[in-house]
Design a protein around this motif. Structure first.
Motif, PDB file in Angstrom:
ATOM      1  N   ILE A 205      12.708  -5.745 -11.862  1.00 34.98           N
ATOM      2  CA  ILE A 205      11.923  -4.540 -12.111  1.00 34.98           C
ATOM      3  C   ILE A 205      10.542  -4.601 -11.444  1.00 34.98           C
ATOM      4  N   ALA A 206       9.848  -5.731 -11.553  1.00 35.46           N
ATOM      5  CA  ALA A 206       8.487  -5.834 -11.030  1.00 35.46           C
ATOM      6  C   ALA A 206       8.377  -5.461  -9.552  1.00 35.46           C
ATOM      7  N   PRO A 207       9.301  -5.906  -8.671  1.00 32.29           N
ATOM      8  CA  PRO A 207       9.196  -5.474  -7.266  1.00 32.29           C
ATOM      9  C   PRO A 207       9.295  -3.963  -7.080  1.00 32.29           C
ATOM     10  N   ILE A 208      10.063  -3.291  -7.931  1.00 29.20           N
ATOM     11  CA  ILE A 208      10.182  -1.836  -7.841  1.00 29.20           C
ATOM     12  C   ILE A 208       8.874  -1.160  -8.238  1.00 29.20           C
ATOM     13  N   LEU A 209       8.086  -1.822  -9.088  1.00 29.88           N
ATOM     14  CA  LEU A 209       6.862  -1.224  -9.624  1.00 29.88           C
ATOM     15  C   LEU A 209       5.640  -1.424  -8.729  1.00 29.88           C
ATOM     16  N   LYS A 210       5.813  -1.949  -7.514  1.00 28.14           N
ATOM     17  CA  LYS A 210       4.653  -2.230  -6.654  1.00 28.14           C
ATOM     18  C   LYS A 210       3.770  -1.008  -6.414  1.00 28.14           C
ATOM     19  N   PRO A 211       4.319   0.167  -6.078  1.00 26.21           N
ATOM     20  CA  PRO A 211       3.435   1.332  -5.912  1.00 26.21           C
ATOM     21  C   PRO A 211       2.667   1.686  -7.184  1.00 26.21           C
ATOM     22  N   ALA A 212       3.335   1.589  -8.335  1.00 27.05           N
ATOM     23  CA  ALA A 212       2.651   1.885  -9.605  1.00 27.05           C
ATOM     24  C   ALA A 212       1.588   0.839  -9.890  1.00 27.05           C
ATOM     25  N   TYR A 213       1.877  -0.431  -9.595  1.00 24.04           N
ATOM     26  CA  TYR A 213       0.875  -1.491  -9.752  1.00 24.04           C
ATOM     27  C   TYR A 213      -0.354  -1.192  -8.891  1.00 24.04           C
ATOM     28  N   ALA A 214      -0.118  -0.785  -7.635  1.00 24.78           N
ATOM     29  CA  ALA A 214      -1.233  -0.555  -6.714  1.00 24.78           C
ATOM     30  C   ALA A 214      -2.108   0.603  -7.177  1.00 24.78           C
ATOM     31  N   SER A 215      -1.496   1.725  -7.540  1.00 29.48           N
ATOM     32  CA  SER A 215      -2.273   2.890  -7.944  1.00 29.48           C
ATOM     33  C   SER A 215      -3.016   2.640  -9.257  1.00 29.48           C
ATOM     34  N   LEU A 216      -2.320   2.077 -10.244  1.00 29.63           N
ATOM     35  CA  LEU A 216      -2.990   1.767 -11.509  1.00 29.63           C
ATOM     36  C   LEU A 216      -4.055   0.702 -11.317  1.00 29.63           C
ATOM     37  N   LEU A 277      -8.875   0.799   0.782  1.00 31.86           N
ATOM     38  CA  LEU A 277      -8.295   0.851   2.126  1.00 31.86           C
ATOM     39  C   LEU A 277      -7.103  -0.094   2.252  1.00 31.86           C
ATOM     40  N   CYS A 278      -7.195  -1.257   1.623  1.00 33.93           N
ATOM     41  CA  CYS A 278      -6.104  -2.232   1.726  1.00 33.93           C
ATOM     42  C   CYS A 278      -4.858  -1.771   0.967  1.00 33.93           C
ATOM     43  N   ALA A 279      -5.061  -1.041  -0.123  1.00 32.93           N
ATOM     44  CA  ALA A 279      -3.920  -0.647  -0.960  1.00 32.93           C
ATOM     45  C   ALA A 279      -3.666   0.855  -0.930  1.00 32.93           C
ATOM     46  N   SER A 280      -4.232   1.565   0.063  1.00 35.77           N
ATOM     47  CA  SER A 280      -4.128   3.026   0.078  1.00 35.77           C
ATOM     48  C   SER A 280      -2.690   3.492   0.233  1.00 35.77           C
ATOM     49  N   LYS A 281      -1.897   2.788   1.040  1.00 32.85           N
ATOM     50  CA  LYS A 281      -0.501   3.197   1.242  1.00 32.85           C
ATOM     51  C   LYS A 281       0.265   3.138  -0.078  1.00 32.85           C
ATOM     52  N   PHE A 282       0.150   1.999  -0.795  1.00 35.53           N
ATOM     53  CA  PHE A 282       0.817   1.873  -2.083  1.00 35.53           C
ATOM     54  C   PHE A 282       0.249   2.856  -3.096  1.00 35.53           C
ATOM     55  N   PHE A 283      -1.062   3.115  -2.984  1.00 37.91           N
ATOM     56  CA  PHE A 283      -1.707   4.036  -3.916  1.00 37.91           C
ATOM     57  C   PHE A 283      -1.110   5.432  -3.792  1.00 37.91           C
ATOM     58  N   MET A 284      -0.952   5.923  -2.563  1.00 39.05           N
ATOM     59  CA  MET A 284      -0.380   7.248  -2.369  1.00 39.05           C
ATOM     60  C   MET A 284       1.087   7.273  -2.777  1.00 39.05           C
ATOM     61  N   ASP A 285       1.811   6.190  -2.498  1.00 39.74           N
ATOM     62  CA  ASP A 285       3.215   6.115  -2.932  1.00 39.74           C
ATOM     63  C   ASP A 285       3.313   6.184  -4.448  1.00 39.74           C
ATOM     64  N   GLY A 286       2.388   5.496  -5.132  1.00 38.95           N
ATOM     65  CA  GLY A 286       2.413   5.499  -6.594  1.00 38.95           C
ATOM     66  C   GLY A 286       2.069   6.850  -7.185  1.00 38.95           C
ATOM     67  N   LEU A 287       1.174   7.595  -6.502  1.00 43.75           N
ATOM     68  CA  LEU A 287       0.809   8.917  -7.015  1.00 43.75           C
ATOM     69  C   LEU A 287       1.939   9.931  -6.833  1.00 43.75           C
ATOM     70  N   THR A 288       2.692   9.807  -5.734  1.00 46.55           N
ATOM     71  CA  THR A 288       3.712  10.808  -5.440  1.00 46.55           C
ATOM     72  C   THR A 288       5.088  10.432  -5.988  1.00 46.55           C
ATOM     73  N   ALA A 289       5.316   9.155  -6.283  1.00 51.71           N
ATOM     74  CA  ALA A 289       6.633   8.737  -6.778  1.00 51.71           C
ATOM     75  C   ALA A 289       6.908   9.394  -8.129  1.00 51.71           C
ATOM     76  N   GLY A 290       8.086   9.933  -8.264  1.00 53.58           N
ATOM     77  CA  GLY A 290       8.449  10.570  -9.519  1.00 53.58           C
ATOM     78  C   GLY A 290       7.941  11.996  -9.653  1.00 53.58           C
ATOM     79  N   ALA A 291       7.231  12.498  -8.597  1.00 51.74           N
ATOM     80  CA  ALA A 291       6.759  13.879  -8.660  1.00 51.74           C
ATOM     81  C   ALA A 291       7.920  14.859  -8.638  1.00 51.74           C
ATOM     82  N   VAL A 292       9.022  14.455  -7.997  1.00 51.40           N
ATOM     83  CA  VAL A 292      10.237  15.275  -7.972  1.00 51.40           C
ATOM     84  C   VAL A 292      11.304  14.594  -8.812  1.00 51.40           C
ATOM     85  N   LYS A 293      11.810  15.268  -9.764  1.00 46.38           N
ATOM     86  CA  LYS A 293      12.826  14.700 -10.652  1.00 46.38           C
ATOM     87  C   LYS A 293      14.125  14.528  -9.893  1.00 46.38           C
ATOM     88  N   GLN A 294      14.674  13.297  -9.914  1.00 50.38           N
ATOM     89  CA  GLN A 294      15.924  13.036  -9.206  1.00 50.38           C
ATOM     90  C   GLN A 294      17.094  13.609 -10.002  1.00 50.38           C
TER      91      GLN A 294
END
Length: 294
Positions: A205-216, A277-294
């Motif tokens: 689970i933890a590897p899947i949560l990398k974008p959420a870790y970065a944004s939080l 700047l170092c985590a901006s890519k993961f940060f944006m991924d974390g903000l947008t992930a889950g915005a659209v319900k699968q």
């Protein structure tokens, strides 16, 4: 002033016309608006960097100086003589990194549990958790201070780290991310392979949560790095001061060296900019992930 207003009105009219005339014009107008907004957002940082190279008299001069000057070394000497910046920087790093690590650990576990497990009182407990987010932080500052005093945590970083390391926002954030991005089939497959629940969390689970870790992590890093009120109430000795408290000591009734203060502020802001700047890519991924319900 009238000429400037007329010039701005002409520019606005031009972009309105081209946006109506052609679809490409809409895109050009959108980019122009975004560039202007970005420049407005960056202006305070630029002015702070410029002021760190000016003397106090130059900072108060009119018209204002908007270009870098040669007073940087003098400001640096005055800053070193006035405050112990390396010690405060180290203190801020200790508090902030410890806090962010614990927040990511406990909030991810809590959010994961609320997302994938079923247990009695789950919905009621999560509702109570959401209600606590509606209470202003200032409403609990006095009880918090009394508790920290009873625990003997005055002049102790534990008072700044431990109480908020499992905060409601972090648990809510991780729970929402887990609900939309953690497939339960993957967990079932790991259980069939003989993995324990802790092993499933840390290895699957933890590897899947990398974008959420970065944004939080970035949000909590910024909040804790800039924390002033709680640090002011808890830290009484100057050797324990974090950077926000150190900057406060540079303001004096006898006169403030704003050039040195702006340089110290620049040193305090740079880690935030580098972190984002170092985590901006993961940060944006974390903000947008889950915005659209699968």
């Amino acid at each position: 002033m009238i000429k400037l207003i007329c010039f701005l009105c002409a520019i606005i009219a031009f972009f309105v016309i081209i946006s109506i005339a052609h679809p490409t014009g809409r895109k050009i107008t959108l980019y122009a608006v975004l560039i202007v907004v970005a420049l407005i957002m960056l202006l305070p940082f630029y002015l702070m960097f410029v002021m760190s190279t000016l003397s106090t008299n130059q900072i108060y001069s009119f018209p204002p100086i908007l270009v870098f000057d040669s007073n940087l070394i003098t400001n640096f000497k005055n800053m070193v003589e006035a405050v112990n910046l390396p010690r405060a920087f180290l203190n801020s790093c200790i508090v902030t990194f410890s806090y962010v690590f614990l927040v990511l650990f406990f909030c991810s576990i809590g959010g994961y549990a609320f997302s994938v497990y079923e247990f009695p009182g789950k919905n009621a407990l999560f509702s109570i958790l959401l209600v606590t987010m509606m209470i202003p932080a200032t409403a609990g500052i006095i009880p918090w201070f009394i508790m920290m005093s009873k625990f003997g945590w005055l002049n102790d970083y534990k008072a700044l780290i431990i109480p908020g390391c499992a905060n409601a926002f972090g648990i809510f954030w991780m729970r929402q991310y887990c609900q939309n991005n953690v497939p339960k089939e993957l967990m079932e497959a790991a259980r069939i392979d003989g993995c324990s629940e802790w092993l499933i969390f840390f290895r699957v689970i933890a590897p899947i949560l990398k974008p959420a870790y970065a944004s939080l992590g970035i949000m909590q890093f910024v909040n804790q790095w800039n924390e002033f009120t709680q640090a002011l109430m808890i830290l009484r000795k100057e050797k324990y001061y974090t950077l926000p408290l150190l900057l406060k000591t540079m303001v004096s009734d006898r006169g403030t060296d704003y050039g040195a203060m702006m340089l110290a502020s620049t040193c305090a802001v740079l880690p935030l900019l580098i972190c984002f700047l170092c985590a901006s890519k993961f940060f944006m991924d974390g903000l947008t992930a889950g915005a659209v319900k699968q």
